[in-house]
Design a protein around this motif. Sequence first.
Motif, PDB file in Angstrom:
ATOM      1  N   ARG A   1      64.170 -20.995  25.562  1.00 29.34           N
ATOM      2  CA  ARG A   1      62.962 -21.792  25.348  1.00 29.34           C
ATOM      3  C   ARG A   1      63.029 -23.158  26.023  1.00 29.34           C
TER       4      ARG A   1
ATOM      5  N   THR B   1      49.810 -28.361  19.639  1.00 32.05           N
ATOM      6  CA  THR B   1      50.841 -27.577  18.944  1.00 32.05           C
ATOM      7  C   THR B   1      50.444 -26.106  19.098  1.00 32.05           C
ATOM      8  N   GLU B   2      51.256 -25.184  18.572  1.00 35.42           N
ATOM      9  CA  GLU B   2      50.912 -23.757  18.708  1.00 35.42           C
ATOM     10  C   GLU B   2      49.597 -23.432  18.007  1.00 35.42           C
ATOM     11  N   THR B   3      49.307 -24.181  16.932  1.00 29.66           N
ATOM     12  CA  THR B   3      48.157 -23.813  16.107  1.00 29.66           C
ATOM     13  C   THR B   3      46.909 -24.548  16.559  1.00 29.66           C
TER      14      THR B   3
ATOM     15  N   GLY C   1      58.668 -23.150  15.652  1.00 30.41           N
ATOM     16  CA  GLY C   1      57.634 -22.202  15.279  1.00 30.41           C
ATOM     17  C   GLY C   1      56.823 -22.660  14.080  1.00 30.41           C
TER      18      GLY C   1
ATOM     19  N   HIS D   1      55.476 -25.649  20.693  1.00 32.15           N
ATOM     20  CA  HIS D   1      54.792 -25.926  21.955  1.00 32.15           C
ATOM     21  C   HIS D   1      55.651 -26.817  22.859  1.00 32.15           C
TER      22      HIS D   1
ATOM     23  N   CYS E   1      45.167 -23.666  22.488  1.00 34.80           N
ATOM     24  CA  CYS E   1      46.138 -23.260  21.456  1.00 34.80           C
ATOM     25  C   CYS E   1      45.816 -21.833  21.031  1.00 34.80           C
TER      26      CYS E   1
ATOM     27  N   SER F   1      50.279 -23.296  10.158  1.00 35.70           N
ATOM     28  CA  SER F   1      51.687 -23.028   9.832  1.00 35.70           C
ATOM     29  C   SER F   1      51.792 -22.583   8.372  1.00 35.70           C
TER      30      SER F   1
END
Length: 325
Positions: free
Chosen positions: A8, A40-42, A101, A133, A183, A189
Amino acid sequence: MGVDGSNRSQGAGELLADRQEEVAAAARALRAGGLVLLPTETVYGLGADASNPAAVAAIFEAKGRPRFNPLIAHVADLETAASIADFDDRAWALAKEFWPGPLTIVAPIKDTTAVCDLARAGLDTVAIRVPGHPVSHAVLDAFGGAVVAPSANRSGRPSPTTFADAVAETGDKAAAALDGGPCAVGLESTVVSVLEGQVRLLRPGAVTRVQLQQIVGPLAEAEDDAKRSPGRLALHYAPDAPVRINAKTPAAGEAFLAFGPWPGGAGVFNLSPTASLGEAAANLFSFLRAADRTQPTAIAVAAIPEEGLGEAINDRLRRAAGFVG
Ligand code: AMP
Ligand code: MG
């Protein structure tokens, strides 16, 4: 390969090679107390230095949040998280499995200065995670400390999942804004608490119950709704002393939270001598605690104007005074 055997960090390094100056500028803005739009991922978050109460107050102000909810502290790696929160074996196991994550771990706060009282809504626990991210990871790495970053929308509006939406929502409040592309839309989360050896699911999210159970075994029963839901009274720090709001002057035996010019003295804590709502918000939880420690008959609080951040301050004070359940 990263030290954990994943690739990663190398991938992130390649992606970010041409963005180092942008990342450094974002870290500088955070250090200076500014707000930063972060992918962020979300969803896109509006980030601030978690250790800086004035910067955290500025987030609530920018979002027009009606309440001071505890915020999630984002850090670059597990070691930083474990220096801030008190992680037992289960918290470590979860973090090792799911970070970076979409898993947020609530654990006892260890370093109360790293994530200030306002960011924790005065709680003795902290919600912490390592986002996956690469752009936010690079900023957190460069910054070094914890960044609180609720969704970058203005209160009551949908969370932004594209850079353009994030800029449209709160871009005017941000000292720096980082484009991380769209995203993954949808799940927030997962929030678990790991307290006194018990793991509880506080908010379902991208990491499932089954996935959690594979690491830590059966989860403890969730507490009743009032205790676990975001923003509810029981989640927030409540002083031992009764709270009396809209007080003109303190009575004998009372501590006093003043607002605006007021003579000092024993038991007097001035939320903002200059009547700044941002300063009062930044001081609110730590001053409630400090006042409580003097073991007064009650904590009298001066009237706070019901405008801007005053709305959130008054909401919190009405709850502390027992007017809202
Ligand atoms: P958001 O930043 O909007 O994704 O929401 C943060 C979530 O974490 C909310 O559900 C909060 O109630 C929860 N949270 C943050 N800090 C704590 C804490 N110390 N204890 C329990 N829940 C927390
Ligand atoms: Mg939100």
